[in-house]
Design a protein around this motif. Structure first.
Motif, short mmCIF file in Angstrom:
data_model
loop_
_atom_site.label_atom_id
_atom_site.label_comp_id
_atom_site.label_asym_id
_atom_site.label_seq_id
_atom_site.Cartn_x
_atom_site.Cartn_y
_atom_site.Cartn_z
N ILE A 186 0.83 -1.21 0.00
CA ILE A 186 0.00 0.00 0.00
C ILE A 186 0.87 1.26 0.00
CG2 ILE A 186 -1.65 1.37 1.36
CD1 ILE A 186 -2.89 -1.30 2.25
N LEU A 187 1.93 1.26 0.80
CA LEU A 187 2.84 2.41 0.84
C LEU A 187 3.53 2.62 -0.50
CD1 LEU A 187 4.45 1.94 4.38
CD2 LEU A 187 2.78 3.67 3.68
N LEU A 203 3.26 4.74 -7.14
CA LEU A 203 2.32 4.58 -8.25
C LEU A 203 1.29 5.71 -8.32
CD1 LEU A 203 2.04 2.58 -10.53
CD2 LEU A 203 0.41 1.28 -9.15
N ASN A 204 0.79 6.13 -7.16
CA ASN A 204 -0.23 7.17 -7.16
C ASN A 204 0.22 8.48 -7.81
OD1 ASN A 204 -2.73 8.53 -6.46
ND2 ASN A 204 -1.57 9.51 -4.82
N PRO A 205 1.44 8.97 -7.55
CA PRO A 205 1.87 10.20 -8.23
C PRO A 205 1.87 10.08 -9.76
CG PRO A 205 3.29 9.75 -6.37
CD PRO A 205 2.42 8.53 -6.54
N GLN A 221 -4.88 8.57 -2.85
CA GLN A 221 -4.33 7.57 -1.93
C GLN A 221 -5.18 6.31 -1.96
OE1 GLN A 221 -1.34 8.27 0.41
NE2 GLN A 221 -1.19 9.34 -1.54
N PHE A 222 -4.56 5.19 -1.63
CA PHE A 222 -5.25 3.89 -1.71
C PHE A 222 -6.56 3.92 -0.92
CE2 PHE A 222 -6.04 -0.36 0.11
CZ PHE A 222 -6.31 -1.03 -1.07
N GLY A 223 -7.64 3.47 -1.57
CA GLY A 223 -8.95 3.42 -0.94
C GLY A 223 -9.75 4.70 -1.06
N THR A 224 -9.18 5.72 -1.71
CA THR A 224 -9.90 6.98 -1.90
C THR A 224 -9.79 7.42 -3.35
OG1 THR A 224 -7.97 8.37 -1.40
CG2 THR A 224 -9.34 7.67 0.46
N GLY A 225 -10.53 8.45 -3.73
CA GLY A 225 -10.39 9.03 -5.07
C GLY A 225 -11.00 8.17 -6.15
N PHE A 247 -7.32 -4.10 -7.05
CA PHE A 247 -6.74 -5.16 -7.88
C PHE A 247 -5.22 -5.07 -7.88
CE2 PHE A 247 -4.94 -6.41 -11.99
CZ PHE A 247 -5.27 -7.75 -12.00
N ILE A 248 -4.70 -3.88 -8.07
CA ILE A 248 -3.25 -3.68 -8.12
C ILE A 248 -2.61 -4.06 -6.79
CG2 ILE A 248 -1.42 -1.94 -8.30
CD1 ILE A 248 -3.28 -0.42 -10.26
N VAL A 249 -3.16 -3.56 -5.70
CA VAL A 249 -2.57 -3.81 -4.37
C VAL A 249 -2.66 -5.29 -4.00
CG1 VAL A 249 -2.89 -3.40 -1.90
CG2 VAL A 249 -2.86 -1.47 -3.51
N LEU A 250 -3.79 -5.92 -4.26
CA LEU A 250 -3.96 -7.32 -3.89
C LEU A 250 -3.06 -8.24 -4.71
CD1 LEU A 250 -7.83 -7.39 -3.47
CD2 LEU A 250 -6.15 -7.67 -1.65
#
Length: 265
Positions: A22-23, A29-31, A37-41, A49-52
């Protein structure tokens, strides 16, 4: 005592793997993607899918390193999930459990709205609107399977060794509840209940397909109810009717779980 410490250690180990992923998503990846941030937006389903997927891949590496360091023989990583067949009767039962949990979740959501508690409904709305319905359904199937591979196939299986089964089931229920925090305390309580169902059903069937079936039916049916308007139309039900529906579904789930647990393998 050693076995209980090992159980806790295994849960912490694979939770750490997920947190690292997640970090990495948030800071690398988010930038690039700009989804938030993961779980928002935006594109929450694709974020999952990506994180799992990355969590499973990194867990495979950690699993291999762990047993090499311990110098212990073990089964190959991909075999610990128990992708064994389940009977048609068991599959139908899992579908019924998934649908019952959908109705319980929907009734609780509407009851909370009656009392101006919207956190569970808001999260559902955000998730539902984050991608197209087709993408949502497809991702619900895939991400549900991936989630259960992570939580049940990896974490639970590694933690359950050498201890009475109740404790690792309780542990995975609390972990599943914790990751539901974006939906508020009520989503966490429902998550804990679902985690208990997953744990006991998985132990009894010895097949991850059983819990995947429950999870997929729950997620797909909930979002389908939302799409066709059934979920929103439940706001026209009286508070008493919603309570009755919630109680009936909860009783069915409890009865089914106890019956299935006592059933001979």
């Amino acid at each position: 005592m050693k076995n209980y410490l090992s159980m806790i250690g295994n849960y912490l180990l694979y939770l750490a793997v997920m947190i690292v992923v997640i970090l990495l998503y948030n800071f690398i990846l988010n930038p690039i993607l700009g989804w938030g941030q993961f779980g928002t937006g935006d594109n929450i389903a694709i974020q999952l899918f990506i994180v799992l997927t990355a969590t499973i891949g990194l867990s495979a590496l950690v699993y291999t390193i762990k047993y090499r360091l311990l110098k212990q023989k073990t089964v190959r990583f991909w075999r610990i999930f128990a992708f064994s067949k389940i009977s048609l009767g068991s599959l139908i039962y899992m579908v019924a459990i998934g649908l019952a949990f959908t109705l319980l979740n929907a009734a609780v959501m509407q009851l909370l709205l009656y009392h101006n508690i919207s956190s569970l409904n808001d999260f559902t709305e955000t998730y539902f609107n984050s991608v197209s319905f087709t993408t949502l359904v497809v991702s619900s199937v895939i991400t549900t399977a991936l989630e259960l591979i992570v939580f049940i196939g990896i974490m639970f299986n590694e933690a359950r060794k050498g201890v009475p089964v109740f404790w690792p089931i309780l542990g995975i229920a609390l972990i599943i509840a914790a990751v539901q925090s974006p939906g508020g305390i009520w989503m966490q309580l429902l998550g804990a209940a679902l985690g208990l169902i997953y744990g006991f059903i998985y132990v009894r069937t010895s097949s991850i397909w059983s819990v995947i079936s429950i999870g997929v039916v729950f997620n797909v049916s909930l979002f389908s109810m939302k799409k066709i308007g059934w979920l929103d139309s439940m706001e026209n039900m009286s508070e008493f009717s919603l309570i009755v529906l919630a109680v009936i579904m909860a009783a069915f789930l409890l009865f089914s779980l106890l019956w299935y647990w006592k059933k001979q393998k």
